[in-house]
Design a protein around this motif. Structure first.
Motif, PDB file in Angstrom:
ATOM      1  N   VAL A 126       0.834  -1.208   0.000  1.00  0.00           N
ATOM      2  CA  VAL A 126       0.000   0.000   0.000  1.00  0.00           C
ATOM      3  C   VAL A 126       0.865   1.253   0.000  1.00  0.00           C
ATOM      4  O   VAL A 126       0.574   2.230  -0.706  1.00  0.00           O
ATOM      5  N   SER A 175       0.939   3.931  -3.074  1.00  0.00           N
ATOM      6  CA  SER A 175       0.474   5.296  -2.850  1.00  0.00           C
ATOM      7  C   SER A 175       1.428   6.334  -3.427  1.00  0.00           C
ATOM      8  O   SER A 175       1.020   7.448  -3.762  1.00  0.00           O
ATOM      9  N   TYR A 206      -5.022   4.178  -2.013  1.00  0.00           N
ATOM     10  CA  TYR A 206      -3.875   3.747  -1.221  1.00  0.00           C
ATOM     11  C   TYR A 206      -3.399   4.872  -0.307  1.00  0.00           C
ATOM     12  O   TYR A 206      -3.053   4.643   0.862  1.00  0.00           O
TER      13      TYR A 206
END
Length: 293
Positions: A34, A38, A261
């Motif tokens: 994640v 992101s 994310y």
């Protein structure tokens, strides 16, 4: 003296270390995925179908969109209110109840403890809770997420057991010097029970930070929503259009993935940063609050 280890012991150590490394990787990798996603380029992350061990490109556009969104900022402020005010009320009420129940001369102590433990196994359910909150005029207010969960029976028992471990001689000597129960609690018992207090702060704080279900039941005003409820809406409804205003429609779907994310990281990072400050109290606090006779 050098102890010679057998071949079986060395094989066990290697297998044990390998198993723990594998378990740690399986636990940590989803969070790392994640984080990497992101910061990745939206056009590249949407094409990725395999594992991710580093960001595909680097951009902060997703975080910029998240922090520009008024819903996220308002929900973040609401969550801070729920965590700070709720945790303070939780600790205060739990400490007062635990101190009373830890006193040797409390009347009806055993029946009261039975009723408290009974609620851990049997409860009225959601409908009676909703009717109670409604009759108290707490619906669609911030207090509907704080007062109904003001005391946890499990945490009360842990803190009560910890308070029972404080030497009774300290209480007797304090009362000889003129101290009352308030002085004993706040000047003797609580300072000597800081490890379990730190654990309670962690338990209650994480519970408030992650809470979303009661918000869906008790809140109708969007301005009162906690951060986790906004995050749930984004992930379940798959709608990030409010955060990608001004972006071409063809690019909204791409950056929408990285926005999801980034929102997860923004909602998770604060509580992760809090944990290391309380970690050194965690094991000790749980141990001294363990149920024992």
């Amino acid at each position: 003296m050098l102890i010679r280890r057998s071949l079986g012991e060395r094989i066990f150590d290697v297998a044990n270390a390998a198993g723990m490394l594998l378990f740690s990787f399986v636990t940590i990798y989803p969070l790392l995925y994640v984080v990497f996603a992101s910061f990745s380029d939206p056009s590249r992350i949407i094409q990725n179908r395999g594992a991710l061990f580093y960001p595909l490109g680097f951009t902060l556009d997703a975080y910029e969109m998240v922090f520009k969104n008024p819903n996220i900022l308002g929900a973040f402020a609401n969550t801070l209110f729920y965590v700070i005010v709720g945790t303070l009320l939780n600790i205060l009420l739990t400490a007062l109840g635990a101190y009373a129940l830890s006193r040797r001369k409390l009347m009806l102590k055993n029946p009261i403890m039975f009723l408290i433990v009974f609620t851990m196994f049997f409860e009225g359910g959601l409908i009676p809770l909703y009717l109670l909150v409604q009759n108290l005029s707490l619906l669609d207010t911030r207090w509907s997420l704080i007062i109904p969960t003001a005391v946890s029976a499990f945490n009360l028992i842990i803190m009560r057991t910890a308070f029972q471990g404080v030497p009774y001689d300290l209480e007797e000597s304090a009362k000889i010097d003129g101290a009352n129960d308030w002085s004993v609690l706040f000047r003797i018992v609580l300072p000597l029970s800081m490890p379990v207090i730190a654990v309670m702060i962690l338990f209650y704080g994480v519970s408030h930070w992650n809470s979303w279900f009661l918000a869906t039941v008790f809140l109708q005003t969007r301005e009162l929503y906690p951060l986790q409820l906004i995050l749930r809406e984004i992930l379940i409804s798959n709608d990030t259009s409010s955060m990608s205003v001004g972006i071409a429609s063809g690019d909204q779907m791409q950056i929408g993935e990285t926005i999801k994310y980034a929102t997860i990281i923004v909602s998770t990072a604060p509580i992760l940063f809090l944990y290391p400050f309380l970690q050194r109290y965690f094991v000790k606090g749980v141990m001294i609050g363990a149920v024992k006779e």
